[in-house]
Design a protein around this motif. Structure first.
Motif, PDB file in Angstrom:
ATOM      1  N   PRO A  23       0.836  -1.206   0.000  1.00 40.47           N
ATOM      2  CA  PRO A  23       0.000   0.000   0.000  1.00 40.47           C
ATOM      3  C   PRO A  23       0.869   1.254   0.000  1.00 40.47           C
ATOM      4  O   PRO A  23       2.035   1.221   0.372  1.00 40.47           O
ATOM      5  CB  PRO A  23      -0.815  -0.121   1.282  1.00 40.47           C
ATOM      6  CG  PRO A  23      -0.120  -1.130   2.118  1.00 40.47           C
ATOM      7  CD  PRO A  23       0.721  -1.974   1.230  1.00 40.47           C
ATOM      8  N   GLY A  24       0.288   2.358  -0.443  1.00 42.39           N
ATOM      9  CA  GLY A  24       1.013   3.625  -0.469  1.00 42.39           C
ATOM     10  C   GLY A  24       0.412   4.569  -1.482  1.00 42.39           C
ATOM     11  O   GLY A  24      -0.670   4.348  -2.020  1.00 42.39           O
TER      12      GLY A  24
ATOM     13  N   SER B 253      -4.715   1.374  -0.352  1.00 40.10           N
ATOM     14  CA  SER B 253      -4.634   0.651   0.920  1.00 40.10           C
ATOM     15  C   SER B 253      -5.209  -0.745   0.729  1.00 40.10           C
ATOM     16  O   SER B 253      -5.979  -0.996  -0.192  1.00 40.10           O
ATOM     17  CB  SER B 253      -5.341   1.416   2.040  1.00 40.10           C
ATOM     18  OG  SER B 253      -6.676   1.663   1.699  1.00 40.10           O
ATOM     19  N   HIS B 254      -4.788  -1.639   1.600  1.00 35.73           N
ATOM     20  CA  HIS B 254      -5.152  -3.055   1.481  1.00 35.73           C
ATOM     21  C   HIS B 254      -5.875  -3.551   2.725  1.00 35.73           C
ATOM     22  O   HIS B 254      -5.575  -3.105   3.830  1.00 35.73           O
ATOM     23  CB  HIS B 254      -3.896  -3.922   1.339  1.00 35.73           C
ATOM     24  CG  HIS B 254      -3.081  -3.648   0.132  1.00 35.73           C
ATOM     25  ND1 HIS B 254      -1.848  -4.213  -0.054  1.00 35.73           N
ATOM     26  CD2 HIS B 254      -3.286  -2.873  -0.966  1.00 35.73           C
ATOM     27  CE1 HIS B 254      -1.339  -3.823  -1.194  1.00 35.73           C
ATOM     28  NE2 HIS B 254      -2.182  -2.998  -1.763  1.00 35.73           N
ATOM     29  N   GLU B 255      -6.779  -4.480   2.526  1.00 37.17           N
ATOM     30  CA  GLU B 255      -7.350  -5.306   3.582  1.00 37.17           C
ATOM     31  C   GLU B 255      -7.262  -6.742   3.095  1.00 37.17           C
ATOM     32  O   GLU B 255      -6.890  -6.983   1.948  1.00 37.17           O
ATOM     33  CB  GLU B 255      -8.809  -4.920   3.870  1.00 37.17           C
ATOM     34  CG  GLU B 255      -8.959  -3.679   4.703  1.00 37.17           C
ATOM     35  CD  GLU B 255     -10.402  -3.391   5.095  1.00 37.17           C
ATOM     36  OE1 GLU B 255     -11.306  -4.174   4.734  1.00 37.17           O
ATOM     37  OE2 GLU B 255     -10.621  -2.365   5.738  1.00 37.17           O
TER      38      GLU B 255
ATOM     39  N   PHE C 242     -12.706   4.227  -4.213  1.00 40.56           N
ATOM     40  CA  PHE C 242     -13.115   2.998  -4.880  1.00 40.56           C
ATOM     41  C   PHE C 242     -12.684   1.808  -4.040  1.00 40.56           C
ATOM     42  O   PHE C 242     -11.593   1.814  -3.457  1.00 40.56           O
ATOM     43  CB  PHE C 242     -12.509   2.904  -6.284  1.00 40.56           C
ATOM     44  CG  PHE C 242     -12.864   4.070  -7.157  1.00 40.56           C
ATOM     45  CD1 PHE C 242     -14.075   4.116  -7.821  1.00 40.56           C
ATOM     46  CD2 PHE C 242     -11.998   5.148  -7.291  1.00 40.56           C
ATOM     47  CE1 PHE C 242     -14.411   5.190  -8.614  1.00 40.56           C
ATOM     48  CE2 PHE C 242     -12.324   6.227  -8.083  1.00 40.56           C
ATOM     49  CZ  PHE C 242     -13.535   6.246  -8.750  1.00 40.56           C
ATOM     50  N   THR C 243     -13.512   0.782  -4.005  1.00 39.30           N
ATOM     51  CA  THR C 243     -13.226  -0.449  -3.263  1.00 39.30           C
ATOM     52  C   THR C 243     -13.326  -1.622  -4.239  1.00 39.30           C
ATOM     53  O   THR C 243     -14.376  -1.835  -4.846  1.00 39.30           O
ATOM     54  CB  THR C 243     -14.246  -0.661  -2.122  1.00 39.30           C
ATOM     55  OG1 THR C 243     -14.214   0.496  -1.274  1.00 39.30           O
ATOM     56  CG2 THR C 243     -13.892  -1.885  -1.309  1.00 39.30           C
ATOM     57  N   PHE C 244     -12.223  -2.347  -4.379  1.00 38.85           N
ATOM     58  CA  PHE C 244     -12.173  -3.479  -5.297  1.00 38.85           C
ATOM     59  C   PHE C 244     -11.915  -4.761  -4.519  1.00 38.85           C
ATOM     60  O   PHE C 244     -11.198  -4.763  -3.516  1.00 38.85           O
ATOM     61  CB  PHE C 244     -11.039  -3.304  -6.313  1.00 38.85           C
ATOM     62  CG  PHE C 244     -11.100  -2.018  -7.091  1.00 38.85           C
ATOM     63  CD1 PHE C 244     -12.076  -1.824  -8.049  1.00 38.85           C
ATOM     64  CD2 PHE C 244     -10.192  -1.003  -6.851  1.00 38.85           C
ATOM     65  CE1 PHE C 244     -12.130  -0.643  -8.777  1.00 38.85           C
ATOM     66  CE2 PHE C 244     -10.240   0.174  -7.563  1.00 38.85           C
ATOM     67  CZ  PHE C 244     -11.215   0.367  -8.528  1.00 38.85           C
TER      68      PHE C 244
END
Length: 123
Positions: free
Chosen positions: A69-70, A92-94, A118-120
């Motif tokens: 992430p960054g 960012s990551h989950e 946006f969420t992918f």
């Protein structure tokens, strides 16, 4: 934000156009030959809406963003100079999702109603 909106995932899709042509290239001062030249272009879509064509998607930065992430200079101007018209995407990551926060709307069309978030799905 409503709970239903928080769980809604955006869809990122890619379309690649490839064109092959022949071009005469001078190999030396006195000699040349016909060679194949491959022209390619990537078009990105979020939720079926095409991203602005005047902003060039930087594939290397996108691939880096999948690893760590960054803040990435993921879009640049067609002239190739980031400072001319490019912008950053905060990634960012989950465990099951990837998030983009863009500095500006990536869509050319004004009718596309969206935030810059946006969420992918990783899938």
């Amino acid at each position: 934000m409503k709970k239903a909106d928080e769980n809604k995932l955006d869809v990122l899709s890619v379309d690649m156009e490839i064109d092959i042509r022949k071009e005469y290239i001078n190999i030396t001062r006195h000699s040349g030959r016909m060679v194949h030249v491959i022209d390619w272009r990537i078009a990105l879509y979020i939720n079926g809406n095409k991203l602005h064509e005047d902003e060039v998607f930087v594939e290397d930065e996108f691939l880096k963003s999948l690893i760590c992430p960054g803040k990435y200079p993921m879009f640049t101007c067609t002239c190739g100079i980031f400072g001319c018209g490019g912008y950053y995407v905060e990634v960012s990551h989950e465990d099951d999702r990837l998030f983009w926060l863009t500095e500006q709307s990536p869509f050319k069309e004004q009718f596309v109603k969206t935030s810059n978030k946006f969420t992918f799905s990783w899938n």
